[in-house]
Design a protein around this motif. Sequence first.
Motif, PDB file in Angstrom:
ATOM      1  N   UNK A   1       0.847  -1.182   0.000  1.00 18.16           N
ATOM      2  CA  UNK A   1       0.000   0.000   0.000  1.00 18.16           C
ATOM      3  C   UNK A   1       0.887   1.238   0.000  1.00 18.16           C
ATOM      4  N   UNK A   2       0.397   2.318  -0.539  1.00 22.67           N
ATOM      5  CA  UNK A   2       1.190   3.546  -0.599  1.00 22.67           C
ATOM      6  C   UNK A   2       0.402   4.675   0.044  1.00 22.67           C
ATOM      7  N   UNK A   3       1.091   5.518   0.837  1.00 25.91           N
ATOM      8  CA  UNK A   3       0.409   6.515   1.656  1.00 25.91           C
ATOM      9  C   UNK A   3      -0.231   7.684   0.912  1.00 25.91           C
ATOM     10  N   UNK A   4       0.322   8.085  -0.203  1.00 22.31           N
ATOM     11  CA  UNK A   4      -0.242   9.259  -0.850  1.00 22.31           C
ATOM     12  C   UNK A   4       0.130   9.338  -2.306  1.00 22.31           C
ATOM     13  N   UNK A   5      -0.343  10.378  -2.960  1.00 25.94           N
ATOM     14  CA  UNK A   5      -0.063  10.530  -4.378  1.00 25.94           C
ATOM     15  C   UNK A   5       1.435  10.682  -4.636  1.00 25.94           C
ATOM     16  N   UNK A   6       1.897  10.000  -5.619  1.00 29.99           N
ATOM     17  CA  UNK A   6       3.294  10.094  -6.010  1.00 29.99           C
ATOM     18  C   UNK A   6       4.205   9.092  -5.315  1.00 29.99           C
ATOM     19  N   UNK A   7       3.758   8.511  -4.202  1.00 27.03           N
ATOM     20  CA  UNK A   7       4.610   7.582  -3.458  1.00 27.03           C
ATOM     21  C   UNK A   7       4.881   6.312  -4.273  1.00 27.03           C
ATOM     22  N   UNK A   8       3.861   5.816  -4.952  1.00 28.29           N
ATOM     23  CA  UNK A   8       4.043   4.601  -5.748  1.00 28.29           C
ATOM     24  C   UNK A   8       4.975   4.865  -6.925  1.00 28.29           C
ATOM     25  N   UNK A   9       4.779   5.968  -7.616  1.00 29.12           N
ATOM     26  CA  UNK A   9       5.629   6.301  -8.750  1.00 29.12           C
ATOM     27  C   UNK A   9       7.078   6.479  -8.315  1.00 29.12           C
ATOM     28  N   UNK A  10       7.281   7.073  -7.148  1.00 30.67           N
ATOM     29  CA  UNK A  10       8.633   7.235  -6.613  1.00 30.67           C
ATOM     30  C   UNK A  10       9.254   5.873  -6.315  1.00 30.67           C
ATOM     31  N   UNK A  11       8.473   4.973  -5.722  1.00 30.14           N
ATOM     32  CA  UNK A  11       8.967   3.623  -5.429  1.00 30.14           C
ATOM     33  C   UNK A  11       9.300   2.872  -6.719  1.00 30.14           C
ATOM     34  N   UNK A  12       8.494   3.059  -7.746  1.00 32.19           N
ATOM     35  CA  UNK A  12       8.752   2.409  -9.040  1.00 32.19           C
ATOM     36  C   UNK A  12      10.108   2.856  -9.581  1.00 32.19           C
ATOM     37  N   UNK A  13      10.343   4.136  -9.551  1.00 32.04           N
ATOM     38  CA  UNK A  13      11.616   4.666 -10.068  1.00 32.04           C
ATOM     39  C   UNK A  13      12.810   4.248  -9.212  1.00 32.04           C
ATOM     40  N   UNK A  14      12.679   4.379  -7.895  1.00 31.06           N
ATOM     41  CA  UNK A  14      13.807   4.127  -7.008  1.00 31.06           C
ATOM     42  C   UNK A  14      14.111   2.643  -6.836  1.00 31.06           C
ATOM     43  N   UNK A  15      13.080   1.820  -6.676  1.00 32.34           N
ATOM     44  CA  UNK A  15      13.294   0.411  -6.372  1.00 32.34           C
ATOM     45  C   UNK A  15      13.475  -0.455  -7.615  1.00 32.34           C
ATOM     46  N   UNK A  16      12.791  -0.102  -8.678  1.00 33.33           N
ATOM     47  CA  UNK A  16      12.861  -0.927  -9.886  1.00 33.33           C
ATOM     48  C   UNK A  16      13.671  -0.275 -11.000  1.00 33.33           C
ATOM     49  N   UNK A  17      13.915   1.018 -10.891  1.00 34.95           N
ATOM     50  CA  UNK A  17      14.659   1.706 -11.935  1.00 34.95           C
ATOM     51  C   UNK A  17      13.903   1.799 -13.248  1.00 34.95           C
ATOM     52  N   UNK A  18      12.581   1.871 -13.153  1.00 38.46           N
ATOM     53  CA  UNK A  18      11.733   1.928 -14.341  1.00 38.46           C
ATOM     54  C   UNK A  18      10.935   3.230 -14.357  1.00 38.46           C
TER      55      UNK A  18
END
Length: 100
Positions: A43-60
């Motif tokens: 689960x992600x707390x707010x807007x943009x958190x998921x997109x940030x995780x996608x970029x940082x954790x997966x490099x995509x």
Amino acid sequence: MPEAPGAPEESGAPEASGAPGATGGPGRLGERERRVLALERRGFPGPGAKERAIREELGLAPVRYYQLLNALLDDPRALALDPVTVNRLRRVREARRAER
């Protein structure tokens, strides 16, 4: 057939090479695909958190991530690995298609 925890990778398997997005062979999902499904379980707390995780954790880029995710939803290997997540995401996808 499930592997024992800590079992060594088969030599010569693309996944063992550490290449980004390498697949785990004909019957297994690659590391990147497993990480995409793991990210979707969170689960992600707010807007943009998921997109940030996608970029940082997966490099995509998020667009590429969602392309991969959409393909995974149609992959029987993904369904076998994580049926709860895949079926939930399939329902969401179908509901969005029905709204169009």
